[in-house]
Enzyme design. Structure first.
Site, PDB file in Angstrom:
ATOM      1  N   HIS A  55     -11.251   4.122  14.742  1.00  0.00           N
ATOM      2  CA  HIS A  55      -9.965   3.555  14.298  1.00  0.00           C
ATOM      3  C   HIS A  55      -9.015   4.664  13.885  1.00  0.00           C
ATOM      4  O   HIS A  55      -9.234   5.346  12.886  1.00  0.00           O
ATOM      5  CB  HIS A  55     -10.191   2.601  13.118  1.00  0.00           C
ATOM      6  CG  HIS A  55      -8.946   1.852  12.725  1.00  0.00           C
ATOM      7  ND1 HIS A  55      -8.361   0.910  13.534  1.00  0.00           N
ATOM      8  CD2 HIS A  55      -8.149   1.922  11.621  1.00  0.00           C
ATOM      9  CE1 HIS A  55      -7.280   0.418  12.939  1.00  0.00           C
ATOM     10  NE2 HIS A  55      -7.132   1.026  11.780  1.00  0.00           N
ATOM     11  N   HIS A  57      -4.615   5.738  13.749  1.00  0.00           N
ATOM     12  CA  HIS A  57      -3.184   5.639  14.057  1.00  0.00           C
ATOM     13  C   HIS A  57      -2.705   7.092  14.014  1.00  0.00           C
ATOM     14  O   HIS A  57      -2.462   7.641  12.925  1.00  0.00           O
ATOM     15  CB  HIS A  57      -2.424   4.819  13.023  1.00  0.00           C
ATOM     16  CG  HIS A  57      -3.031   3.477  12.723  1.00  0.00           C
ATOM     17  ND1 HIS A  57      -2.889   2.390  13.551  1.00  0.00           N
ATOM     18  CD2 HIS A  57      -3.783   3.051  11.689  1.00  0.00           C
ATOM     19  CE1 HIS A  57      -3.531   1.358  13.025  1.00  0.00           C
ATOM     20  NE2 HIS A  57      -4.094   1.728  11.899  1.00  0.00           N
ATOM     21  N   ARG A  78       3.068   1.808   2.776  1.00  0.00           N
ATOM     22  CA  ARG A  78       3.460   1.269   4.079  1.00  0.00           C
ATOM     23  C   ARG A  78       4.956   1.498   4.356  1.00  0.00           C
ATOM     24  O   ARG A  78       5.352   1.755   5.487  1.00  0.00           O
ATOM     25  CB  ARG A  78       3.118  -0.226   4.148  1.00  0.00           C
ATOM     26  CG  ARG A  78       3.241  -0.784   5.554  1.00  0.00           C
ATOM     27  CD  ARG A  78       2.798  -2.227   5.643  1.00  0.00           C
ATOM     28  NE  ARG A  78       3.782  -3.116   5.027  1.00  0.00           N
ATOM     29  CZ  ARG A  78       3.932  -4.403   5.367  1.00  0.00           C
ATOM     30  NH1 ARG A  78       3.161  -4.939   6.278  1.00  0.00           N
ATOM     31  NH2 ARG A  78       4.830  -5.157   4.764  1.00  0.00           N
ATOM     32  N   TYR A 117       0.556   0.575  17.986  1.00  0.00           N
ATOM     33  CA  TYR A 117       1.520  -0.537  17.909  1.00  0.00           C
ATOM     34  C   TYR A 117       2.985  -0.113  17.978  1.00  0.00           C
ATOM     35  O   TYR A 117       3.867  -0.957  17.898  1.00  0.00           O
ATOM     36  CB  TYR A 117       1.263  -1.387  16.649  1.00  0.00           C
ATOM     37  CG  TYR A 117       1.254  -0.623  15.336  1.00  0.00           C
ATOM     38  CD1 TYR A 117       2.425  -0.355  14.660  1.00  0.00           C
ATOM     39  CD2 TYR A 117       0.058  -0.191  14.777  1.00  0.00           C
ATOM     40  CE1 TYR A 117       2.404   0.340  13.453  1.00  0.00           C
ATOM     41  CE2 TYR A 117       0.032   0.503  13.575  1.00  0.00           C
ATOM     42  CZ  TYR A 117       1.220   0.761  12.920  1.00  0.00           C
ATOM     43  OH  TYR A 117       1.196   1.450  11.737  1.00  0.00           O
ATOM     44  N   HIS A 196      -3.098  -7.103  15.558  1.00  0.00           N
ATOM     45  CA  HIS A 196      -2.858  -6.247  14.389  1.00  0.00           C
ATOM     46  C   HIS A 196      -3.599  -6.755  13.165  1.00  0.00           C
ATOM     47  O   HIS A 196      -4.331  -6.025  12.511  1.00  0.00           O
ATOM     48  CB  HIS A 196      -1.362  -6.084  14.083  1.00  0.00           C
ATOM     49  CG  HIS A 196      -1.144  -5.166  12.921  1.00  0.00           C
ATOM     50  ND1 HIS A 196      -1.179  -5.606  11.610  1.00  0.00           N
ATOM     51  CD2 HIS A 196      -0.970  -3.833  12.860  1.00  0.00           C
ATOM     52  CE1 HIS A 196      -1.029  -4.557  10.804  1.00  0.00           C
ATOM     53  NE2 HIS A 196      -0.888  -3.479  11.530  1.00  0.00           N
ATOM     54  N   HIS A 222      -7.503  -5.521  12.202  1.00  0.00           N
ATOM     55  CA  HIS A 222      -7.608  -5.212  10.774  1.00  0.00           C
ATOM     56  C   HIS A 222      -7.968  -6.500  10.033  1.00  0.00           C
ATOM     57  O   HIS A 222      -7.305  -7.522  10.233  1.00  0.00           O
ATOM     58  CB  HIS A 222      -6.256  -4.776  10.202  1.00  0.00           C
ATOM     59  CG  HIS A 222      -5.727  -3.465  10.693  1.00  0.00           C
ATOM     60  ND1 HIS A 222      -4.532  -3.357  11.368  1.00  0.00           N
ATOM     61  CD2 HIS A 222      -6.189  -2.202  10.551  1.00  0.00           C
ATOM     62  CE1 HIS A 222      -4.287  -2.077  11.627  1.00  0.00           C
ATOM     63  NE2 HIS A 222      -5.279  -1.358  11.150  1.00  0.00           N
ATOM     64  N   GLU A 225      -8.216  -5.943   4.367  1.00  0.00           N
ATOM     65  CA  GLU A 225      -8.109  -4.602   3.772  1.00  0.00           C
ATOM     66  C   GLU A 225      -7.640  -4.715   2.325  1.00  0.00           C
ATOM     67  O   GLU A 225      -8.027  -3.912   1.480  1.00  0.00           O
ATOM     68  CB  GLU A 225      -7.123  -3.746   4.587  1.00  0.00           C
ATOM     69  CG  GLU A 225      -6.948  -2.330   4.047  1.00  0.00           C
ATOM     70  CD  GLU A 225      -6.060  -1.446   4.916  1.00  0.00           C
ATOM     71  OE1 GLU A 225      -5.466  -1.963   5.880  1.00  0.00           O
ATOM     72  OE2 GLU A 225      -5.971  -0.251   4.623  1.00  0.00           O
ATOM     73  N   HIS A 259     -11.994  -2.247   8.418  1.00  0.00           N
ATOM     74  CA  HIS A 259     -11.999  -2.315   6.950  1.00  0.00           C
ATOM     75  C   HIS A 259     -13.016  -3.336   6.427  1.00  0.00           C
ATOM     76  O   HIS A 259     -14.002  -2.962   5.841  1.00  0.00           O
ATOM     77  CB  HIS A 259     -10.611  -2.575   6.343  1.00  0.00           C
ATOM     78  CG  HIS A 259      -9.601  -1.539   6.708  1.00  0.00           C
ATOM     79  ND1 HIS A 259      -9.798  -0.211   6.437  1.00  0.00           N
ATOM     80  CD2 HIS A 259      -8.404  -1.619   7.362  1.00  0.00           C
ATOM     81  CE1 HIS A 259      -8.762   0.490   6.893  1.00  0.00           C
ATOM     82  NE2 HIS A 259      -7.908  -0.341   7.466  1.00  0.00           N
ATOM     83  N   ASP A 310      -8.550   6.268  10.608  1.00  0.00           N
ATOM     84  CA  ASP A 310      -7.417   5.411  10.301  1.00  0.00           C
ATOM     85  C   ASP A 310      -6.106   6.171  10.132  1.00  0.00           C
ATOM     86  O   ASP A 310      -5.487   6.570  11.095  1.00  0.00           O
ATOM     87  CB  ASP A 310      -7.757   4.550   9.067  1.00  0.00           C
ATOM     88  CG  ASP A 310      -6.774   3.412   8.857  1.00  0.00           C
ATOM     89  OD1 ASP A 310      -5.841   3.266   9.671  1.00  0.00           O
ATOM     90  OD2 ASP A 310      -6.930   2.654   7.878  1.00  0.00           O
TER      91      ASP A 310
HETATM   92 ZN   LIG Z   1      -5.430   0.780  10.620  1.00  0.00          ZN
END
Ligand SMILES: [Zn+2]
Length: 430
Positions: A55, A57, A78, A117, A196, A222, A225, A259, A310
């Site tokens: 996993h 990004h 975020r 994404y 997602h 996901h 989480e 997660h 991640d």
């Molecule tokens: Zn992630």
């Protein structure tokens, strides 16, 4: 290429003097045990199978070392991640991914599942496949094995439209995503897919996407989480996210849940019964203050474990594997929560399965391996079968993917260094 190693450590079992005989196509023909090297063999020391980063990004790497000043929680982080996403266009994305994949290879990850994404232009209009092909090209340039997990992202939250920052992540509908996915699959062999989250994809769209994908394609999502995610799914649908996936018929052995931190007993049983892969991301879960998931219970219930980097605040598979064990010790107040064999399987076979790949370093499997230094300040004196609990990525020496040396002592096969690529990429992205 053939490799001879002093010791081969697979899932906690140490075999001395092993010859790994390759065959065309980058797979292993056979393993010969207790033999001398042939003159043309590449001679290595302690070797373990390739490690999957199940996993990632890649672009989150832009935030490393830059988000520790203002506190907050996952949701505050975020917002900063959305700011970082703004700078991405295909050439920048390719440069960032190339640098991050280079760092992964030199750290000992031989395969990566990129949960991607950032599909479109910032206003949501398409770059037809350019972002996806940028990732694919970046992986090919450095030599890491990539399973691109092309992600469907339709909503900003349950019943909430995409925010302006999220517009470039979204497709107009499940069918628009499927059309884009099938067209992309013609250009990227081994393409995977992802939902997602239960926040970002409504139940009916999840069902439509899963029904519209080929049945053997690896599928990731996901799950749980953050407690807030569980609460909003409960408020909207009256069940946990795992139960929702179960009720939609999505839990199966081809699914990987990422997660799986905040689970009920029922959730654990459902994931185990379905034989899903659970991708734990210990360094990210610590960095973001997510919590500690019930990894031991999930394994006992029948799930397969894998690890992922991640958000790439840390790229070190050995710390990720060790994190799996250490956070379970903190949770349970017990040592030895996982055997060296179980940790080895999470690093290799479990992660490869989550990415839809055959197990590395078995007859007929992929010729992917990592050599670890047994004489460093960290590892000297360690029992070979316990080396995953002593080494770090600084101990990674030769890395082989598909029967080819791709990195050696922190340098790519073509002489480039990840830190230089990262510095250039950060400059391009700023
Ligand atoms: Zn992630």
């Amino acid at each position: 290429m053939n490799v001879w190693c002093e010791q081969l450590v697979v899932a906690g079992t140490v075999t001395p003097r092993v010859r790994i005989v390759g065959e065309a196509g980058g797979t292993v023909a056979r393993l010969e045990q207790g033999v001398d090297p042939s003159p043309r063999d590449l001679r290595l020391g302690l070797v373990i199978p390739g490690i999957a980063n199940a996993h990632s990004h890649a672009f989150h790497r832009l935030l490393r070392g830059r988000t520790h000043d203002r506190g907050g929680d996952f949701w505050v982080w975020r917002e900063r991640m959305y700011q970082a996403a703004r700078s991405l266009e295909p050439d920048v994305y390719r440069a960032v991914a190339r640098a991050v994949f280079a760092e992964m290879l030199c750290a000992g990850y031989t395969a990566v599942g990129e949960f991607h994404y950032v599909h479109h232009r910032p206003d949501g209009t398409p770059y037809p496949h350019r972002m996806e092909l940028a990732l694919s090209a970046a992986a090919a340039e450095v030599g890491i094995r990539l399973t691109l997990l092309d992600t469907v992202y339709l909503a900003g939250g349950i019943g909430v439209p995409l925010s302006p920052e999220q517009r470039r992540f979204g497709d107009a509908s499940a069918s628009a995503y499927l059309e884009r996915w099938h067209s992309l699959a013609e250009q990227i062999p081994g393409l995977g897919a992802a939902l997602h989250s239960a926040r970002a994809v409504p139940p009916e769209a999840m069902k439509e996407v899963v029904a519209g994908l080929p049945p053997d394609v690896p599928l990731h999502i996901h799950v749980s989480e953050q407690p807030q995610e569980n609460q909003s799914v409960r408020d909207a649908y009256g069940v946990t996210p795992v139960r929702l996936l179960h009720d939609l018929g999505i839990l199966s052995a081809r699914l990987s849940v990422v997660h799986a931190t905040h689970l009920t007993q029922e959730d654990i049983g459902l994931l185990g019964d379905a034989g899903v892969a659970v991708v734990m991301c210990p360094t990210t879960e610590a960095d973001l203050g997510d919590g500690i998931g019930p990894a031991r219970e999930l394994l006992d219930a029948g799930a397969v474990l894998a690890v992922g980097s991640d958000q790439n605040a840390v790229i070190d598979p050995l710390l990720e594997i060790r994190g799996l064990e250490m956070q379970d010790r903190l949770r349970s107040l017990r040592r030895g929560r996982f055997t060296p064999a179980e940790l080895g399987r999470a690093a290799g076979a479990g992660g490869y399965r989550a990415l839809g790949l055959p197990e590395p370093l078995r007859p007929g499997g992929l010729f992917d391996l990592v050599e670890l230094d047994t004489r460093s300040a960290r590892t000297v004196g360690a029992a070979p079968e316990q080396i995953l609990l002593a080494a770090t990525s600084a101990d990674v020496q030769t890395v082989v993917v598909g029967g080819r040396v791709v990195a050696s002592s922190g340098v790519l096969a073509d002489g480039l260094r990840p830190q230089d690529l990262l510095a250039d990429a950060l400059r391009e992205a700023s």
